[in-house]
Write a protein that holds these residues in place. Structure first.
Motif, PDB file in Angstrom:
ATOM      1  N   GLY B  43      38.623  36.600  47.635  1.00  0.00           N
ATOM      2  CA  GLY B  43      39.303  36.151  46.800  1.00  0.00           C
ATOM      3  C   GLY B  43      39.047  35.946  45.395  1.00  0.00           C
ATOM      4  N   LEU B  44      37.725  35.172  45.425  1.00  0.00           N
ATOM      5  CA  LEU B  44      37.263  34.816  44.186  1.00  0.00           C
ATOM      6  C   LEU B  44      37.094  35.984  43.299  1.00  0.00           C
ATOM      7  N   ILE B  45      36.540  37.168  43.753  1.00  0.00           N
ATOM      8  CA  ILE B  45      36.299  38.048  43.033  1.00  0.00           C
ATOM      9  C   ILE B  45      37.343  38.990  42.382  1.00  0.00           C
ATOM     10  N   CYS B  46      38.517  38.974  43.208  1.00  0.00           N
ATOM     11  CA  CYS B  46      39.720  39.631  42.755  1.00  0.00           C
ATOM     12  C   CYS B  46      40.382  38.880  41.890  1.00  0.00           C
ATOM     13  N   SER B  47      40.191  37.428  41.931  1.00  0.00           N
ATOM     14  CA  SER B  47      40.868  36.508  40.788  1.00  0.00           C
ATOM     15  C   SER B  47      40.170  36.885  39.534  1.00  0.00           C
ATOM     16  N   ILE B  48      38.800  36.896  39.565  1.00  0.00           N
ATOM     17  CA  ILE B  48      38.177  37.283  38.408  1.00  0.00           C
ATOM     18  C   ILE B  48      38.703  38.520  37.747  1.00  0.00           C
ATOM     19  N   GLY B  49      38.698  39.515  38.692  1.00  0.00           N
ATOM     20  CA  GLY B  49      39.446  40.798  38.318  1.00  0.00           C
ATOM     21  C   GLY B  49      40.684  40.614  37.679  1.00  0.00           C
ATOM     22  N   GLN B  50      41.540  39.764  38.186  1.00  0.00           N
ATOM     23  CA  GLN B  50      42.958  39.505  37.748  1.00  0.00           C
ATOM     24  C   GLN B  50      42.877  39.061  36.217  1.00  0.00           C
ATOM     25  N   VAL B  51      41.998  38.060  36.165  1.00  0.00           N
ATOM     26  CA  VAL B  51      41.736  37.501  34.802  1.00  0.00           C
ATOM     27  C   VAL B  51      41.292  38.578  33.733  1.00  0.00           C
ATOM     28  N   PHE B  52      40.579  39.393  34.174  1.00  0.00           N
ATOM     29  CA  PHE B  52      40.215  40.386  33.280  1.00  0.00           C
ATOM     30  C   PHE B  52      41.526  41.277  32.875  1.00  0.00           C
ATOM     31  N   VAL B  53      42.262  41.580  34.077  1.00  0.00           N
ATOM     32  CA  VAL B  53      43.286  42.541  33.962  1.00  0.00           C
ATOM     33  C   VAL B  53      44.256  41.846  32.840  1.00  0.00           C
ATOM     34  N   ASN B  54      44.878  40.668  33.037  1.00  0.00           N
ATOM     35  CA  ASN B  54      45.337  39.746  32.305  1.00  0.00           C
ATOM     36  C   ASN B  54      44.867  39.946  30.581  1.00  0.00           C
ATOM     37  N   PHE B  55      43.549  39.725  30.800  1.00  0.00           N
ATOM     38  CA  PHE B  55      43.073  39.518  29.213  1.00  0.00           C
ATOM     39  C   PHE B  55      43.363  40.814  28.542  1.00  0.00           C
ATOM     40  N   TYR B  56      43.113  42.050  29.238  1.00  0.00           N
ATOM     41  CA  TYR B  56      43.369  43.208  28.515  1.00  0.00           C
ATOM     42  C   TYR B  56      44.691  43.536  28.285  1.00  0.00           C
ATOM     43  N   MET B  57      45.773  42.939  29.005  1.00  0.00           N
ATOM     44  CA  MET B  57      47.279  43.218  28.919  1.00  0.00           C
ATOM     45  C   MET B  57      47.342  42.389  27.515  1.00  0.00           C
ATOM     46  N   ILE B  58      46.917  41.016  27.584  1.00  0.00           N
ATOM     47  CA  ILE B  58      47.470  40.253  26.507  1.00  0.00           C
ATOM     48  C   ILE B  58      46.714  40.512  25.165  1.00  0.00           C
ATOM     49  N   TYR B  59      45.390  40.374  25.193  1.00  0.00           N
ATOM     50  CA  TYR B  59      44.692  40.385  23.961  1.00  0.00           C
ATOM     51  C   TYR B  59      44.203  41.863  23.638  1.00  0.00           C
ATOM     52  N   GLY B  60      44.097  42.899  24.774  1.00  0.00           N
ATOM     53  CA  GLY B  60      43.849  44.158  24.083  1.00  0.00           C
ATOM     54  C   GLY B  60      45.185  45.059  23.903  1.00  0.00           C
ATOM     55  N   GLY B  61      46.315  44.512  24.463  1.00  0.00           N
ATOM     56  CA  GLY B  61      47.626  45.289  24.142  1.00  0.00           C
ATOM     57  C   GLY B  61      47.569  46.276  25.241  1.00  0.00           C
ATOM     58  N   LEU B  62      46.844  46.687  26.112  1.00  0.00           N
ATOM     59  CA  LEU B  62      46.906  47.740  27.124  1.00  0.00           C
ATOM     60  C   LEU B  62      48.110  47.590  27.917  1.00  0.00           C
ATOM     61  N   PRO B  63      48.590  48.934  28.267  1.00  0.00           N
ATOM     62  CA  PRO B  63      49.597  48.878  29.374  1.00  0.00           C
ATOM     63  C   PRO B  63      49.076  48.404  30.749  1.00  0.00           C
ATOM     64  N   PRO B  64      49.986  47.905  31.626  1.00  0.00           N
ATOM     65  CA  PRO B  64      49.475  47.341  32.854  1.00  0.00           C
ATOM     66  C   PRO B  64      48.438  48.502  33.534  1.00  0.00           C
ATOM     67  N   LEU B  65      48.719  49.634  33.719  1.00  0.00           N
ATOM     68  CA  LEU B  65      47.970  50.614  34.559  1.00  0.00           C
ATOM     69  C   LEU B  65      46.600  50.687  33.791  1.00  0.00           C
ATOM     70  N   SER B  66      46.635  50.850  32.489  1.00  0.00           N
ATOM     71  CA  SER B  66      45.277  50.986  31.822  1.00  0.00           C
ATOM     72  C   SER B  66      44.374  49.745  32.014  1.00  0.00           C
ATOM     73  N   ALA B  67      45.121  48.521  31.808  1.00  0.00           N
ATOM     74  CA  ALA B  67      44.724  47.296  31.826  1.00  0.00           C
ATOM     75  C   ALA B  67      43.841  47.072  33.383  1.00  0.00           C
ATOM     76  N   SER B  68      44.548  47.473  34.337  1.00  0.00           N
ATOM     77  CA  SER B  68      43.848  47.480  35.654  1.00  0.00           C
ATOM     78  C   SER B  68      42.863  48.468  35.850  1.00  0.00           C
ATOM     79  N   THR B  69      42.805  49.524  35.349  1.00  0.00           N
ATOM     80  CA  THR B  69      41.472  50.349  35.400  1.00  0.00           C
ATOM     81  C   THR B  69      40.259  49.701  34.516  1.00  0.00           C
ATOM     82  N   ALA B  70      40.938  49.079  33.417  1.00  0.00           N
ATOM     83  CA  ALA B  70      39.603  48.442  32.427  1.00  0.00           C
ATOM     84  C   ALA B  70      39.286  47.142  33.359  1.00  0.00           C
ATOM     85  N   GLY B  71      39.907  46.637  33.852  1.00  0.00           N
ATOM     86  CA  GLY B  71      39.535  45.442  34.824  1.00  0.00           C
ATOM     87  C   GLY B  71      38.434  45.753  35.774  1.00  0.00           C
ATOM     88  N   THR B  72      39.025  46.892  36.569  1.00  0.00           N
ATOM     89  CA  THR B  72      38.141  47.527  37.369  1.00  0.00           C
ATOM     90  C   THR B  72      36.586  48.014  36.987  1.00  0.00           C
TER      91      THR B  72
END
Lengths: 335, 159, 120
Positions: B43-72
């Protein structure tokens, strides 16, 4: 047949060789265990300045071979045979160590039973009159064994609770036809026994029947009871294997006095989280040539039966789903 | 195979009975503790992943799908570096499947053999061993995706 | 910044628990490699059946970070590929969609393996 063989598979030495010296080198983890004080050298880290762990293992073994001769104050050149075994493919640790020593060399493979096997063979060579000084030795290294038999050392994995920890260590003894002190009096060469265990992590369970078979034959051949010995010590059955051994012996009507122990159980503290204890050629080699031999020299133990236990599978056989054959070799040491 | 007709004295126990005895005496994994730790670490590792995804969406301006890929991708890099530092195997020892299953664990299974066998050269050591676990994952992943795609294609034709 | 954290934690944790039970309850000889292969294949199959997408909507990174998420990417890609390119998409869609993940994994793993040494 010569008169030295008694019963089915035991040899009683006429002129059993003296164990005139022993030397042990242990890894850092073993150096934190309860037997730390009995080891001659404890490595600070597992590589000891070498560029590969294989080289470290070979260097440890070479050092153990040189030091046993040194300790006994015998020039290395006057040693007739070098016997050694280890766990790596084509026993490279032993072969490479023997390359540095340059003595007539017999490489042995008995998996983790190699120390007991080398002592049995060495005693035969001396009692047979084929030589007067023989170095018997064995080694293992946690990282080299891990990468060959299991997974790369940095790959994450949860070891089962009955798993054992391969010991980093090398031990050797010098057998001589003359001297004083403890002698190798008998040897029982084991036969390969397979009770169908397929789990390579449960080596204690794979080896216990082979050890039981050797003990039963040893006692039968010599018409002895288990309480003849002050200590019956197995090589690396671990806590699970040791319990299984006692159960199997019980079922075979062997009276079990409270004198059984296992090198794999003795070498680590429970806090060291090794699960079922130590394993590997080095386990019995350093516990025997260190802790036990010191106790024998000090007169605290007078009669020991030392049974090396070996699990004779390979990574290939395990992947192909073969069951694990195992062997036990016993030597008795008496003062 | 187990040989049954050895010269006596033989052990007075059948392989079947011995197997039962082994099961009885071999300690079981601490199931509750392992499961709980797998849940927490996973759960912890996935939450960290979620933080990355959120970061890429909010600050990187990436669409959700690309943000998810970037988080991974970010977690893959973290997993690889932690393996290099020699930390990741300790995380798995505690977290079990909770640390094996996230892509960080996948990165661990790629780096660890490659690093371990570096001494055997850069082609047969690093290059080949990089895929000792990733290879099977790609083989089964890609093959099964082709099967899925083929079935989807056939179904589309029939319709 | 912190939305979806709790769902990701719970879904991700639960996906890992299933893997843990797989390892602990089956007879040994199940290595991490077996679990990873099972998960990626499982992700592909669930993705193909349309069952994995709801999980991602529910758990976000909790469903994409475990390796089953990689399987989902493959199956999603292959389906999109078929829609666009027909039969050719059967072969190109999956790998195309997974290309970033594979490339990053290969490069970063290679670099780390070259730079660092195992500690034992």
């Amino acid at each position: 047949m010569g008169s030295k063989k008694v019963g089915n598979q035991t040899i009683v030495f006429e002129n059993g060789p003296y164990i005139i010296s022993g030397h042990t080198i242990a890894g850092p983890m073993e150096g934190q265990g309860p037997l730390a004080a009995s080891f001659d050298t404890i490595l600070k880290d597992t590589s000891d300045g070498e560029k590969s762990w294989e080289r470290t293992e070979s260097k440890m073994l070479e050092k153990a071979m040189r030091e046993v001769a040194n300790k006994a104050d015998i020039p290395l050149d006057s040693v007739d045979y070098l016997l050694a075994g280890d766990l790596l493919n084509q026993i490279i640790s032993s072969n490479f160590a023997a390359r540095q020593i340059g003595l007539p060399f017999i490489g042995l493979y008995g998996a983790c039973s190699s120390m007991a096997l080398s002592m049995a063979m060495g005693s035969m060579l001396i009692d047979g009159g084929f030589g007067s000084k023989v170095i018997c030795s064995a080694s293992s290294h946690h990282e080299t064994a891990e990468r060959q038999y299991r997974l790369p050392t940095e790959q994450g994995n949860q070891r089962p609770m009955y798993g054992q920890w391969t010991v980093t260590g090398a031990g050797g003894v010098l057998l001589s036809d003359s001297g004083t002190g403890p002698k190798v009096t008998t040897a029982t060469i084991g036969r390969v026994i397979d009770y169908g265990e397929t789990d390579v992590n449960n080596m204690g369970a794979a080896m216990a029947p082979a050890v039981a078979d050797t003990i039963i034959n040893h006692l039968n051949d010599l018409q002895r009871q288990a309480d003849y010995y002050d200590l019956i010590v197995t090589g690396d059955l671990g806590s699970v294997g040791l319990q299984l051994l006692l159960k199997v012996l019980e079922k075979n009507n062997v009276k079990i006095p409270n004198n059984f122990n296992d090198c794999g159980v003795m070498i680590y503290n429970t806090e060291q989280d090794t699960h079922a204890g130590g394993s590997g050629c080095g386990c019995s080699a350093i516990v025997f040539a260190g802790h036990l031999l010191k106790k024998v020299y000090a007169g605290n133990l007078k009669k020991i039966l030392f049974i090396g236990s070996g699990s004779l599978h390979s990574p290939t056989s395990a992947l192909q789903g073969e069951t694990i054959p195992a062997i036990g070799h016993a030597v008795s040491i008496e003062v | 195979m187990v040989k049954k007709d050895l010269r006596p004295p033989n052990l007075n126990i059948t392989p079947e009975d011995y197997k039962e005895l082994t099961t009885q005496l071999s300690p079981k994994p601490t199931l509750l503790k392992n499961t709980l730790l797998a849940f927490l670490i996973g759960g912890l590792i996935c939450s960290i992943g979620q933080v990355f995804v959120n970061f890429y969406m909010i600050y990187g301006g990436l669409p959700p799908l690309s943000a998810s890929t970037a988080g991974t991708a970010s977690l893959i890099v973290i997993g690889a570096v932690l393996t290099g530092l020699g930390v990741y195997d300790d995380i798995v020892k505690v977290g079990g499947a909770g640390a094996i299953l996230p892509v960080t664990g996948f990165a661990n299974s790629m780096v660890s053999p490659a690093m371990e066998y570096k001494k055997e050269g850069y082609v047969f050591g690093v290059g080949a061993k990089l895929f000792s676990v990733a290879g099977p994952v790609l083989v089964y992943g890609i093959s099964s995706s082709i099967v899925v795609g083929f079935i989807y294609y056939i179904v589309g034709l029939v319709r | 910044m912190f939305e979806m954290i709790i769902p990701a934690f719970i879904i991700g944790g639960l996906i890992c628990v299933i893997g843990q039970l797989m390892m602990d309850l089956t007879k040994a000889n199940i290595t991490p490699a077996h679990v990873l292969v099972t998960y990626v294949t499982g992700g592909v199959i669930l993705g193909g059946l349309g069952l994995y997408k709801p999980l991602i909507e529910l758990g976000g990174a909790g469903a994409t970070i475990p390796l089953s998420g990689f399987g989902y990417v493959l199956s999603k890609g292959v389906i999109e590929g078929v829609d666009e390119n027909g039969l050719l998409g059967v072969f190109s869609g999956g790998v195309e969609a997974a290309a970033v993940g594979i490339a990053v994994a290969v490069l970063s793993s290679y670099l780390v393996a070259v730079v660092f040494n195992p500690k034992g």
